[in-house]
Design a protein around this motif. Structure first.
Motif, PDB file in Angstrom:
ATOM      1  N   THR A  77      -8.218   4.406  -8.772  1.00  0.00           N
ATOM      2  CA  THR A  77      -9.070   4.998  -7.743  1.00  0.00           C
ATOM      3  C   THR A  77      -9.666   6.290  -8.253  1.00  0.00           C
ATOM      4  OG1 THR A  77      -7.622   4.086  -6.049  1.00  0.00           O
ATOM      5  CG2 THR A  77      -9.090   5.831  -5.368  1.00  0.00           C
ATOM      6  N   THR A  81       0.862  -1.175   0.000  1.00  0.00           N
ATOM      7  CA  THR A  81       0.000   0.000   0.000  1.00  0.00           C
ATOM      8  C   THR A  81       0.902   1.230   0.000  1.00  0.00           C
ATOM      9  OG1 THR A  81      -1.673  -1.194   1.254  1.00  0.00           O
ATOM     10  CG2 THR A  81      -1.879   1.183   1.202  1.00  0.00           C
ATOM     11  N   SER A 132      -6.796   4.578   1.513  1.00  0.00           N
ATOM     12  CA  SER A 132      -5.496   4.028   1.110  1.00  0.00           C
ATOM     13  C   SER A 132      -5.604   3.534  -0.317  1.00  0.00           C
ATOM     14  CB  SER A 132      -5.059   2.899   2.048  1.00  0.00           C
ATOM     15  OG  SER A 132      -5.971   1.828   1.987  1.00  0.00           O
ATOM     16  N   ILE A 133      -4.467   3.552  -1.000  1.00  0.00           N
ATOM     17  CA  ILE A 133      -4.403   3.119  -2.398  1.00  0.00           C
ATOM     18  C   ILE A 133      -3.240   2.154  -2.538  1.00  0.00           C
ATOM     19  CG2 ILE A 133      -4.119   3.844  -4.798  1.00  0.00           C
ATOM     20  CD1 ILE A 133      -5.181   6.599  -3.960  1.00  0.00           C
ATOM     21  N   ARG A 134      -3.502   1.015  -3.147  1.00  0.00           N
ATOM     22  CA  ARG A 134      -2.464   0.012  -3.387  1.00  0.00           C
ATOM     23  C   ARG A 134      -1.817   0.247  -4.748  1.00  0.00           C
ATOM     24  NH1 ARG A 134      -2.664  -3.982   0.268  1.00  0.00           N
ATOM     25  NH2 ARG A 134      -4.576  -4.320   1.413  1.00  0.00           N
ATOM     26  N   GLU A 171      -3.620   0.080  -8.352  1.00  0.00           N
ATOM     27  CA  GLU A 171      -5.058   0.246  -8.154  1.00  0.00           C
ATOM     28  C   GLU A 171      -5.539   1.522  -8.837  1.00  0.00           C
ATOM     29  OE1 GLU A 171      -8.141   0.022  -4.390  1.00  0.00           O
ATOM     30  OE2 GLU A 171      -6.071   0.552  -4.013  1.00  0.00           O
TER      31      GLU A 171
END
Length: 131
Positions: free
Chosen positions: A40, A3, A33-35, A38
């Protein structure tokens, strides 16, 4: 999967110095949170604070409260308290920002605009486009 970005309880306000120091709250309690890899979407109505959040993530706006943790150089950095030199290093190597008011060059694709920072650092253009 790592992450690389964690936003925890972030708040931001602006002080209107020419209006007797009135404080205007922009956002409060922002957490997400952003992996890596990913996709978003930061959505909401006009005036909700989306651009302010993005500017805090890039280090253009200071954070009043909370943390913005980014994975950088195999370590975790809090952008809310990072030194200006660290913020600049993160901008060069880790985080990119394209303003909604970008003055685009005719016939240059959005993909090429986003790949350009990698090309400037010596990455092959096709590899930069793939990334």
């Amino acid at each position: 999967m790592a992450t690389p970005l964690v936003v925890s309880d972030v708040a931001k306000s602006f002080t209107m110095h020419l209006r007797d120091g009135i404080k205007l709250p922009v956002v409060a309690g922002v957490s997400f949170s952003i992996r890596a890899g990913e996709c978003t979407v930061l959505g909401g109505p006009s005036g909700a604070g989306k651009s302010s959040i993005l500017k805090m993530l890039y280090g253009n706006y200071a954070v009043d409260e909370g943390q913005i943790i980014v994975t950088h150089d195999d370590g975790l950095i809090d952008l809310a308290t990072a030194s200006p030199r660290t913020v600049l290093a993160i901008r060069r190597q880790t985080i990119g920002y394209v303003s909604q008011f970008l003055r685009t060059v005719p016939r240059v694709s959005a993909l090429d605009v986003v790949a350009e920072p990698l090309v400037e650092r010596g990455e092959n253009r096709e590899a930069a486009r793939d990334k």
